[in-house]
Scaffold this motif. Structure first.
Motif, PDB file in Angstrom:
ATOM      1  N   PHE A  69      37.676  86.370 -12.456  1.00 44.20           N
ATOM      2  CA  PHE A  69      38.735  85.983 -11.535  1.00 44.20           C
ATOM      3  C   PHE A  69      38.260  84.822 -10.673  1.00 44.20           C
ATOM      4  O   PHE A  69      37.182  84.881 -10.079  1.00 44.20           O
ATOM      5  CB  PHE A  69      39.128  87.153 -10.624  1.00 44.20           C
ATOM      6  N   PHE A  70      39.076  83.782 -10.601  1.00 41.52           N
ATOM      7  CA  PHE A  70      38.816  82.652  -9.725  1.00 41.52           C
ATOM      8  C   PHE A  70      39.030  83.100  -8.282  1.00 41.52           C
ATOM      9  O   PHE A  70      39.892  83.923  -7.993  1.00 41.52           O
ATOM     10  CB  PHE A  70      39.783  81.506 -10.063  1.00 41.52           C
ATOM     11  N   PHE A  71      38.236  82.547  -7.342  1.00 40.72           N
ATOM     12  CA  PHE A  71      38.501  82.779  -5.928  1.00 40.72           C
ATOM     13  C   PHE A  71      38.069  81.558  -5.130  1.00 40.72           C
ATOM     14  O   PHE A  71      37.242  80.764  -5.556  1.00 40.72           O
ATOM     15  CB  PHE A  71      37.782  84.032  -5.411  1.00 40.72           C
ATOM     16  N   HIS A  72      38.677  81.396  -3.964  1.00 42.69           N
ATOM     17  CA  HIS A  72      38.292  80.360  -3.009  1.00 42.69           C
ATOM     18  C   HIS A  72      37.798  81.078  -1.770  1.00 42.69           C
ATOM     19  O   HIS A  72      38.334  82.111  -1.385  1.00 42.69           O
ATOM     20  CB  HIS A  72      39.473  79.440  -2.681  1.00 42.69           C
ATOM     21  N   ILE A  73      36.768  80.526  -1.136  1.00 42.93           N
ATOM     22  CA  ILE A  73      36.150  81.201   0.006  1.00 42.93           C
ATOM     23  C   ILE A  73      37.132  81.376   1.160  1.00 42.93           C
ATOM     24  O   ILE A  73      36.969  82.252   1.991  1.00 42.93           O
ATOM     25  CB  ILE A  73      34.866  80.464   0.454  1.00 42.93           C
ATOM     26  N   SER A  74      38.196  80.577   1.196  1.00 44.19           N
ATOM     27  CA  SER A  74      39.187  80.709   2.271  1.00 44.19           C
ATOM     28  C   SER A  74      39.942  82.039   2.192  1.00 44.19           C
ATOM     29  O   SER A  74      40.563  82.455   3.172  1.00 44.19           O
ATOM     30  CB  SER A  74      40.178  79.548   2.234  1.00 44.19           C
ATOM     31  N   THR A  75      39.888  82.723   1.048  1.00 43.04           N
ATOM     32  CA  THR A  75      40.558  84.017   0.918  1.00 43.04           C
ATOM     33  C   THR A  75      39.650  85.171   1.319  1.00 43.04           C
ATOM     34  O   THR A  75      40.057  86.327   1.205  1.00 43.04           O
ATOM     35  CB  THR A  75      41.051  84.244  -0.521  1.00 43.04           C
ATOM     36  N   ALA A  76      38.435  84.874   1.801  1.00 39.81           N
ATOM     37  CA  ALA A  76      37.513  85.930   2.215  1.00 39.81           C
ATOM     38  C   ALA A  76      38.045  86.616   3.473  1.00 39.81           C
ATOM     39  O   ALA A  76      38.640  85.981   4.342  1.00 39.81           O
ATOM     40  CB  ALA A  76      36.128  85.346   2.478  1.00 39.81           C
ATOM     41  N   THR A  77      37.840  87.916   3.555  1.00 39.52           N
ATOM     42  CA  THR A  77      38.340  88.675   4.698  1.00 39.52           C
ATOM     43  C   THR A  77      37.322  88.771   5.822  1.00 39.52           C
ATOM     44  O   THR A  77      37.693  88.992   6.962  1.00 39.52           O
ATOM     45  CB  THR A  77      38.743  90.097   4.279  1.00 39.52           C
ATOM     46  N   GLU A  78      36.048  88.620   5.519  1.00 35.71           N
ATOM     47  CA  GLU A  78      35.011  88.745   6.540  1.00 35.71           C
ATOM     48  C   GLU A  78      34.868  87.442   7.310  1.00 35.71           C
ATOM     49  O   GLU A  78      34.692  86.381   6.715  1.00 35.71           O
ATOM     50  CB  GLU A  78      33.668  89.119   5.897  1.00 35.71           C
ATOM     51  N   PRO A  79      34.925  87.495   8.645  1.00 38.67           N
ATOM     52  CA  PRO A  79      34.739  86.266   9.421  1.00 38.67           C
ATOM     53  C   PRO A  79      33.303  85.764   9.279  1.00 38.67           C
ATOM     54  O   PRO A  79      32.359  86.545   9.246  1.00 38.67           O
ATOM     55  CB  PRO A  79      35.046  86.693  10.859  1.00 38.67           C
ATOM     56  N   GLY A  80      33.153  84.473   9.150  1.00 36.41           N
ATOM     57  CA  GLY A  80      31.826  83.877   9.025  1.00 36.41           C
ATOM     58  C   GLY A  80      31.287  83.821   7.603  1.00 36.41           C
ATOM     59  O   GLY A  80      30.221  83.269   7.375  1.00 36.41           O
ATOM     60  N   LEU A  81      31.999  84.373   6.654  1.00 37.41           N
ATOM     61  CA  LEU A  81      31.555  84.320   5.258  1.00 37.41           C
ATOM     62  C   LEU A  81      31.897  82.943   4.706  1.00 37.41           C
ATOM     63  O   LEU A  81      33.060  82.618   4.506  1.00 37.41           O
ATOM     64  CB  LEU A  81      32.243  85.420   4.441  1.00 37.41           C
TER      65      LEU A  81
END
Length: 111
Positions: A69-81
């Protein structure tokens, strides 16, 4: 006679069908039903490992089972990740991109 074309011998339904092909209208054809809408996947958290991450462009791929699965870091839920390393364990939900392809959203580090 319409635009130099003669419509002789056509029934009303056939005429409407032909005319809809020539001139765009809001007419909904009974012959060609609308395309069925895709059912949205239920938001179930999945586990996976980071297969690859491009630090310059902030995207990567997560492998869960045999699926990537492709992902972009902007979809991360953890702040600071801001980045993920190859092999890190993550959890995510499966969403869709603009073209309807499955992607990883709400990516978080697995505890």
């Amino acid at each position: 006679m319409k635009n130099g074309i003669v419509w002789d011998g056509l029934k009303g339904e056939d005429m409407t069908e032909v005319y809809a092909m020539v001139v765009p209208t809001n007419y909904k054809s009974l012959v060609a039903p609308p395309k069925p809408k895709r059912e949205k996947a239920k938001s179930v958290r999945r586990k996976g490992k980071v297969r690859m991450f491009n630090l310059q462009r902030n995207f990567g791929f997560v492998r869960s089972g045999k699926d990537d699965f492709f992902f972009h870091i902007s979809t991360a839920t953890e702040p600071g990740l801001t980045y993920l390393m190859h092999g890190e364990r993550v959890t995510f939900e499966v969403g869709e991109d603009r073209q309807g392809r499955p992607i990883a959203v709400k990516v978080a580090l697995a505890s």
